[in-house]
Design an enzyme around this catalytic site. Structure first.
Site, mmCIF file in Angstrom:
data_model
loop_
_atom_site.group_PDB
_atom_site.id
_atom_site.type_symbol
_atom_site.label_atom_id
_atom_site.label_comp_id
_atom_site.label_asym_id
_atom_site.label_seq_id
_atom_site.Cartn_x
_atom_site.Cartn_y
_atom_site.Cartn_z
ATOM 1 N N GLU A 122 -32.560 -10.062 8.297
ATOM 2 C CA GLU A 122 -32.231 -11.116 7.478
ATOM 3 C C GLU A 122 -31.618 -10.300 5.911
ATOM 4 O OE1 GLU A 122 -33.926 -15.372 5.251
ATOM 5 O OE2 GLU A 122 -35.297 -13.894 6.307
ATOM 6 N N LYS A 153 -28.883 -20.462 7.139
ATOM 7 C CA LYS A 153 -30.295 -20.691 7.523
ATOM 8 C C LYS A 153 -30.480 -22.209 7.312
ATOM 9 C CE LYS A 153 -34.761 -18.743 6.115
ATOM 10 N NZ LYS A 153 -35.249 -17.623 5.446
ATOM 11 N N CYS A 171 -35.046 -16.321 10.198
ATOM 12 C CA CYS A 171 -36.482 -16.172 9.845
ATOM 13 C C CYS A 171 -37.365 -17.792 9.811
ATOM 14 C CB CYS A 171 -36.371 -15.734 8.501
ATOM 15 S SG CYS A 171 -38.268 -14.922 7.942
#
Length: 684
Positions: free
Chosen positions: A53, A122, A178
Site C-alpha cells: 500500500e 480503497k 489493506c
C-alpha cells in the site's frame, strides 16, 4: 511449438510479491526500487507483481499526504513506473495517492506494458486505534467520476474494476487494499463473483505480536470464501517507526491453502509462486453455491467493469513450477496433519458402521479377511464399532476363504489378526466348490489346462461373496464390504456376487494410498489394540495381490499394480479427475512435477526409502492411459450399483448417490484422443 513443461500451458500463472525498503516521502527513489523488483519478476516470467500500500510514497507519512509537492512527485514517479513497464511482462500493482473529484484517494495502480489499466481506490478507511486515514483520504464510495486522468493517461477509476488477461483463460485480477480485507463485506467478494480469480491486497498493516498470524489467516480464509487465490503484501522496512513497526509480510493462498510466505522484517523481501487458475475455475464451475452467490448479487455485479489486457506469454520454453505438487494428494506430508486426517477417517468409518448396525438392528457382522490391506482396515473398524455399541467382538465372524492362489503368509496374517482382535474366526476352503463350478461350466481348467482367465478368477471371487452372504443370512449378520475407492475407480472388483457387493462398505471412500497410512497409524497409536500392531506391520509389508492366480514357475505372485498401475500414480490421477475434472495433459504435467525424474517434491517421512521412486514421462502416460480407459470407458456400470458407504475425502466418493454420476455407456475417446495428441507432441 509451445513447450509441454511450461506452467502457462496448464492453467497456472506465476505471481511475485515484494516488500521493498521504502524511502519515506521520496517517490522517485521508490519508483526506481519498484522498477528494479518488477524487472526481477519479469526475469522470473511472472504474470503479476504486487507491491504494498502507498508503495510509491510510503504509508506512514501522515500529513505529508496533503502536500501538493509530494503528490505531484508521486504522479511523476507513477509515470516513470508506467513507462518502465513497457517492455515487461508482469501486470504491476503498486500503491499511490491519487487526486480525483477534488478529493484524495488511497489507490492501487494497475499497470501493464506502458498502460495504466485502471486505478482502484480503497473502500474502507481505518480510523481507529493507530489509524487515521480519514484525516487524509476519501473512501471509494465518495468517488463521483468513473475515469481519472493520472500520470498522463485517462483510465478507469473505481472500486468496481477487475482486470482480465485475454490470452490466459481464467486469469482475472481483483483488488483489495489493506482494511478492505478486515471489512464485513470486502470488495473482493463482489470482484470474485464477477469473475476475478486472483485477488491482490496492497497492505500497510503494522507489526504487532500475533498480528502476522491474523493477517495470514484472514487472507487464507478469504481465498476459500471467494473460491480463488489471494496474494498479500504489507509494507516493511523504511516506514516510519515513530510509533509503529512494520514487517513486510508476504503471503499467497489458494482455495484455503497457504502456498507460500515470504520472510518478515527483511529489506526487499520477496515471494514467488504460482496460482492454478484452472483449478479455481473448475471449483467454481461445479459449486452451485458460488452460482447462487452470483444470482443474489446480480444487480450489483452488473456495475463491475472488466478491463482487458494481453500478457503475450512465453510458451516456447520450459518453465517449471516453483510450488511443490504433493506426491500423495490424499495423504498429508506433515506428520501432525496426517495423524489428524487418520483420526478423522477412522472416526467417520466407525460412526458410519455404528449407525448402520443400530438402524438394521443386527448384532453380528460377517467379513471376509485375506491378510491384505482392505479387509484388515474393514475388520479393525468393525471391531471398534462393536466396542462403541457395547457388543461382543465374538459376534464378528471373520472368515478366511482360501482359494487356488492363497499364500501361507497372507492366510496366517489374517488368522493372526482375527486372534489379536478377539473376533470369531472361521475358515471355508472354496477350492472344492470352485472346481465343481469350473467343471459345471466346462472351463478348460477342469480338464487340467492351466488357463487362468477372468472366469477362473471370478469363480473364486464370486464364491467367496456368496458364502459371506449366506452365512450372514444364517447368522443374522451384516456383510461388511472391504473394496476401496481406488478399486472402484479402476473397476478392479468382481461385479455383483463378488467383492463389489456387501451390505455396507466401510472402505467405499478410502483410496488405497490412504488405507496404507491408516493401518500404519492404527499400529503406531494402538487404535486397533496394541497386540494387533505386529501383524498390522507384517500386512503393510506384503505385496498387494488378489491371490486368484497361482504363482508362476519363477515363483512370482499375481501383482495388482503390474496390471492396473502403481496405486501412487493412479490415486494421484483419481484425485485430479474426480475433484477438479482436469484433462490428461494437465494431470501428466502435475504428475511429472510430483513423480517425474526431475521432481523437487518432498518425500513424506512416513514413506520408506525403498518405496521412494520416480517415473519417466512414458510410464506416467502409460498408466494414465490405463486409468482413462478403465475409469471413463469400462467401470461406471460397477460404480452405478455400489453399496452404501461413507464419503471420507474432499476429492469425493464415487457413489451415484453422491459426488460422481455418469452414464455407464459413456466413451473414453475424448480422453484417449487427448493422450494420443500429447504423446505425439512429446515424441512418445
Amino acid at each position: 511449438m509451445s513447450a509441454f513443461r511450461n506452467l502457462y500451458r496448464h492453467g497456472f500463472v506465476r505471481v511475485a510479491a515484494f516488500a521493498p525498503e521504502v524511502a519515506l516521502a521520496d517517490p522517485a527513489c521508490n519508483a526506481q526500487a519498484l522498477i528494479t523488483h518488477a524487472r526481477e519478476a519479469d526475469k522470473a516470467r511472472a504474470a503479476l507483481v504486487l507491491f504494498p500500500e502507498l508503495s510509491l510514497t510510503g504509508y506512514a507519512i501522515d500529513d505529508l499526504h496533503h502536500q501538493s509537492t509530494l503528490l505531484d512527485a508521486a504522479e511523476d514517479a507513477a509515470r516513470a513506473l508506467i513507462a518502465a513497464s513497457a517492455d515487461l511482462m508482469p501486470v504491476i500493482v503498486a500503491g499511490c495517492p491519487v487526486r480525483a473529484d477534488g478529493q484524495l484517494f488511497n489507490c492501487a495502480l494497475v499497470i501493464h506494458r506502458g498502460r495504466l489499466l485502471g486505478v482502484v481506490p480503497k473502500s474502507y478507511l481505518p480510523n481507529y486505534r493507530e489509524f487515521y486515514e480519514k484525516r487524509w483520504f476519501a473512501p471509494a464510495a465518495g468517488a463521483i467520476s468513473d475515469t481519472v486522468r493520472f500520470a498522463g493517461q485517462d483510465t478507469p477509476f473505481g472500486a468496481g474494476l477487475i482486470f482480465e488477461a485475454e490470452d490466459v483463460p481464467g486469469f482475472v485480477l481483483g483488488v483489495d487494499i489493506c482494511e478492505d480485507l478486515w471489512a464485513v463485506h470486502p470488495p473482493s467478494l463482489d470482484g470474485a463473483l464477477a469473475g476475478a480469480s486472483v485477488i491482490v491486497n496492497l497492505s500497510a498493516s503494522n507489526a504487532l505480536i500475533g498480528k502476522a498470524r491474523e493477517r495470514s489467516e484472514l487472507a487464507r480464509v478469504q481465498s476459500r470464501r471467494v473460491m480463488g487465490a489471494y496474494l498479500f503484501a504489507a509494507c516493511g522496512p523504511g516506514e516510519s517507526t515513530t510509533d509503529l513497526a512494520w514487517d513486510g509480510q508476504l503471503s499467497a493462498h489458494e482455495l484455503g491453502v497457504t502456498l507460500a510466505e515470504g520472510p518478515r522484517f527483511e529489506p526487499g523481501a520477496s515471494l514467488v509462486t504460482e496460482f492454478d487458475v484452472e483449478r479455481i475455475a473448475q471449483d467454481r464451475l461445479r459449486t452451485s453455491t458460488f452460482r447462487d452467490g452470483i444470482a443474489a448479487r446480480a444487480d450489483a455485479l452488473k456495475g463491475i467493469r472488466r478491463v482487458g489486457f494481453e500478457l503475450a506469454l512465453p510458451l516456447d520454453t520450459d518453465l517449471s513450477l516453483t510450488r511443490k505438487v504433493a506426491r500423495f494428494p490424499f495423504v498429508p506430508s506433515d506428520p501432525e496433519r496426517l495423524d489428524e486426517d487418520c483420526y478423522e477417517a477412522w472416526s467417520i468409518q466407525v460412526a458410519g458402521l455404528t449407525q448402520r448396525l443400530q438402524s438394521s438392528g443386527l448384532k453380528r457382522a460377517v467379513i471376509g479377511i485375506s491378510g491384505g490391506l482392505d479387509s484388515t482396515q474393514a475388520l479393525i473398524i468393525t471391531a471398534r464399532a462393536f466396542d462403541r455399541l457395547g457388543l461382543s467382538r465374538k459376534d464378528i465372524i471373520a472368515l478366511t476363504l482360501p482359494g487356488f492362489a492363497t499364500s501361507k503368509e497372507t492366510r496366517e496374517q489374517a488368522i493372526a489378526l482375527a486372534g489379536a482382535l478377539g473376533v470369531t474366526h472361521r475358515e471355508i476352503d472354496i477350492r472344492p466348490a470352485a472346481e465343481k463350478m469350473l467343471a459345471d461350466i466346462g472351463h478348460p481348467y477342469a480338464s487340467g489346462a492351466k488357463q487362468y482367465d477372468v472366469t477362473f478368477e471370478n469363480v473364486q471371487a464370486g464364491l467367496r461373496t456368496d458364502y459371506l452372504f449366506r452365512i450372514a443370512n444364517h447368522e443374522g449378520g451384516l456383510v461388511i464390504g472391504t473394496g476401496d475407492l481406488s478399486e472402484a475407480a479402476l473397476g478392479w472388483c468382481t461385479y455383483g456376487v463378488g467383492d463389489h457387493m456387501s451390505h455396507y462398505n466401510v472402505n467405499a471412500g478410502l483410496p488405497k494410498t490412504l488405507i496404507q497410512h491408516l493401518i500404519a497409524w492404527a499400529a503406531r497409536t494402538g487404535a486397533a489394540d496394541e497386540q494387533a500392531g505386529p501383524v498390522l506391520n507384517r500386512i503393510l509389508a506384503t505385496e498387494i495381490s488378489p491371490e486368484l492366480i497361482p504363482a508362476g514357475e519363477d515363483g512370482a505372485i499375481q501383482s495388482t499394480q503390474s496390471v492396473i498401475g502403481p496405486y501412487a500414480l493412479q490415486d494421484f490421477t483419481l484425485h485430479y479427475v474426480a475433484r477438479y475434472g482436469f484433462g490428461p495433459a494437465k494431470i501428466a504435467f502435475l504428475a511429472d512435477a510430483a513423480w517425474g525424474t526431475g521432481s523437487r517434491a518432498d518425500w513424506p517421512d512416513h514413506v520408506p526409502e525403498a518405496e521412494r521412486r520416480s517415473y519417466e514421462m512414458a510410464e506416467i502416460l502409460g498408466w494414465l492411459e490405463v486409468f482413462v480407459t478403465r475409469f471413463f470407458g469400462q467401470s461406471q456400470f460397477k460404480r452405478s450399483a455400489v453399496p452404501n458407504g461413507p464419503k471420507l475425502t474432499s476429492a469425493g466418493a464415487l457413489s451415484p448417490r453422491g459426488d460422481w454420476r455418469m452414464p455407464s455407456d459413456a466413451s473414453a475417446r475424448a480422453w484417449l484422443d487427448a493422450l494420443k495428441t500429447l504423446r505425439g507432441e512429446l515424441g512418445l
